[in-house]
Every structure is written in structure tokens, then in C-alpha cells.
Write a protein that holds these residues in place. Structure first.
Motif, PDB file in Angstrom:
ATOM      1  N   CYS A 160       1.033  -1.074   0.222  1.00 49.31           N
ATOM      2  CA  CYS A 160      -0.146   0.078   0.367  1.00 49.31           C
ATOM      3  C   CYS A 160       1.122   1.244   0.085  1.00 49.31           C
ATOM      4  CB  CYS A 160      -1.181  -0.012   1.335  1.00 49.31           C
ATOM      5  SG  CYS A 160      -1.747   1.481   1.467  1.00 49.31           S
ATOM      6  N   LYS A 161       0.499   2.242  -1.033  1.00 48.76           N
ATOM      7  CA  LYS A 161       1.593   3.444  -0.854  1.00 48.76           C
ATOM      8  C   LYS A 161       0.057   4.898  -1.464  1.00 48.76           C
ATOM      9  CE  LYS A 161       3.877   3.017  -4.540  1.00 48.76           C
ATOM     10  NZ  LYS A 161       4.532   2.683  -5.964  1.00 48.76           N
ATOM     11  N   ILE A 162       1.391   5.359  -0.238  1.00 47.11           N
ATOM     12  CA  ILE A 162       0.353   6.832  -0.120  1.00 47.11           C
ATOM     13  C   ILE A 162       1.269   7.658  -0.488  1.00 47.11           C
ATOM     14  CG2 ILE A 162      -0.637   8.192   1.756  1.00 47.11           C
ATOM     15  CD1 ILE A 162      -1.708   5.541   3.303  1.00 47.11           C
ATOM     16  N   THR A 163       0.841   8.390  -1.540  1.00 50.66           N
ATOM     17  CA  THR A 163       1.014   9.247  -2.249  1.00 50.66           C
ATOM     18  C   THR A 163       0.346  10.730  -3.030  1.00 50.66           C
ATOM     19  OG1 THR A 163       1.691   7.947  -4.440  1.00 50.66           O
ATOM     20  CG2 THR A 163       3.609   8.261  -3.362  1.00 50.66           C
ATOM     21  N   ASP A 164       0.877  11.579  -1.975  1.00 54.36           N
ATOM     22  CA  ASP A 164      -0.131  13.157  -2.529  1.00 54.36           C
ATOM     23  C   ASP A 164      -1.600  12.827  -2.645  1.00 54.36           C
ATOM     24  OD1 ASP A 164       2.458  14.616  -3.962  1.00 54.36           O
ATOM     25  OD2 ASP A 164       2.233  13.506  -5.843  1.00 54.36           O
ATOM     26  N   ASP A 165      -1.676  12.340  -1.344  1.00 54.39           N
ATOM     27  CA  ASP A 165      -3.218  11.881  -0.742  1.00 54.39           C
ATOM     28  C   ASP A 165      -3.844  11.226  -1.388  1.00 54.39           C
ATOM     29  OD1 ASP A 165      -2.410  12.850   1.384  1.00 54.39           O
ATOM     30  OD2 ASP A 165      -3.788  15.154   0.415  1.00 54.39           O
ATOM     31  N   GLN A 166      -3.158   9.791  -2.379  1.00 55.86           N
ATOM     32  CA  GLN A 166      -3.352   8.537  -3.734  1.00 55.86           C
ATOM     33  C   GLN A 166      -2.594   7.407  -2.755  1.00 55.86           C
ATOM     34  OE1 GLN A 166      -2.390   8.957  -7.622  1.00 55.86           O
ATOM     35  NE2 GLN A 166      -4.720  10.086  -7.973  1.00 55.86           N
ATOM     36  N   LEU A 167      -4.110   6.734  -2.524  1.00 54.77           N
ATOM     37  CA  LEU A 167      -3.835   5.720  -1.747  1.00 54.77           C
ATOM     38  C   LEU A 167      -3.873   4.781  -3.563  1.00 54.77           C
ATOM     39  CD1 LEU A 167      -4.198   3.752   0.659  1.00 54.77           C
ATOM     40  CD2 LEU A 167      -6.227   3.832   0.260  1.00 54.77           C
ATOM     41  N   ILE A 168      -2.485   4.036  -3.666  1.00 53.23           N
ATOM     42  CA  ILE A 168      -2.651   3.213  -4.336  1.00 53.23           C
ATOM     43  C   ILE A 168      -2.455   1.322  -3.575  1.00 53.23           C
ATOM     44  CG2 ILE A 168      -1.027   2.357  -5.849  1.00 53.23           C
ATOM     45  CD1 ILE A 168      -0.851   5.495  -6.440  1.00 53.23           C
TER      46      ILE A 168
END
Length: 108
Positions: free
Chosen positions: A51-59
Motif C-alpha cells: 500500500c502506497k500513499i502518495t499525494d493523498d492517493q491510496l494505491i
């Protein structure tokens, strides 16, 4: 740079609520375990669920193995919907990307 948490959308006078990325990983893992036609691929060098959170995006990225002769497209679409619905209902936050990668088959 990737964050380790997301701030919840609902704010009040008492403060803010932050959700760790491990919360989203756990929700996705439970959704995978409930599915009979597939299983998380156990990797020696990396995790099958990230799980990655980059620029308030949950991937969310999953490496799975599917049972031989199963309908892969149908199973993956159902799993994506289940993960999306579970995270949306439990955290009031919707994942932006749910990437399911088939890395092998289960011959059982």
C-alpha cells in the motif's frame, strides 16, 4: 515522498484522525482471504500486498495466485470491488488504484 498515513476527511474541533497504511493493507488482506479462487503469492524478497500513499492517493498492489481453470477476469473484478467497498465503508476513504497482478496458478 510516500506518506505512512492519510488524514481522514472528517474534521471536527477535537482534532484530526490519521489512518495508517497498515489499516488499508489489513482490510485488503481480509478481502483476499475471503476469496476461495485465489491466494496471496508468498514472496521471499517482497510482500505480496503493498500500500502506497502518495499525494493523498491510496494505491494498493496485490500479487496473487489464481486457481487453475478459474475465470481470472471475473475473480479479479470481484476482488477489486470488494476491496474498494470494504475500504470505503470502514474508513470513509476510497482507494484510487487497486492493482491486481497474477503471478501464478494454484493447482489444488
Amino acid at each position: 515522498m510516500a506518506q505512512e498515513y492519510l488524514l481522514a476527511k472528517n474534521k471536527n474541533q477535537l482534532g484530526q484522525i490519521a489512518l495508517s497504511k497498515s489499516v488499508f493493507e489489513t482490510i485488503a488482506k481480509i478481502a483476499v482471504e475471503e476469496e476461495e479462487q485465489l491466494a496471496l503469492a508468498d514472496g521471499a524478497f517482497r510482500s505480496a500486498l503493498t500500500c502506497k500513499i502518495t499525494d493523498d492517493q491510496l494505491i494498493i498492489t496485490l500479487d496473487v495466485k489464481v486457481k487453475y481453470l478459474a475465470k481470472v477476469e471475473e475473480i479479479c473484478a470481484r476482488l477489486q470491488a470488494k476491496i474498494y467497498d470494504s475500504i470505503s465503508h470502514m474508513s470513509d476513504y476510497s482507494p484510487d488504484v487497486i492493482d491486481i497482478r497474477i503471478v501464478g496458478f494454484l493447482f489444488e
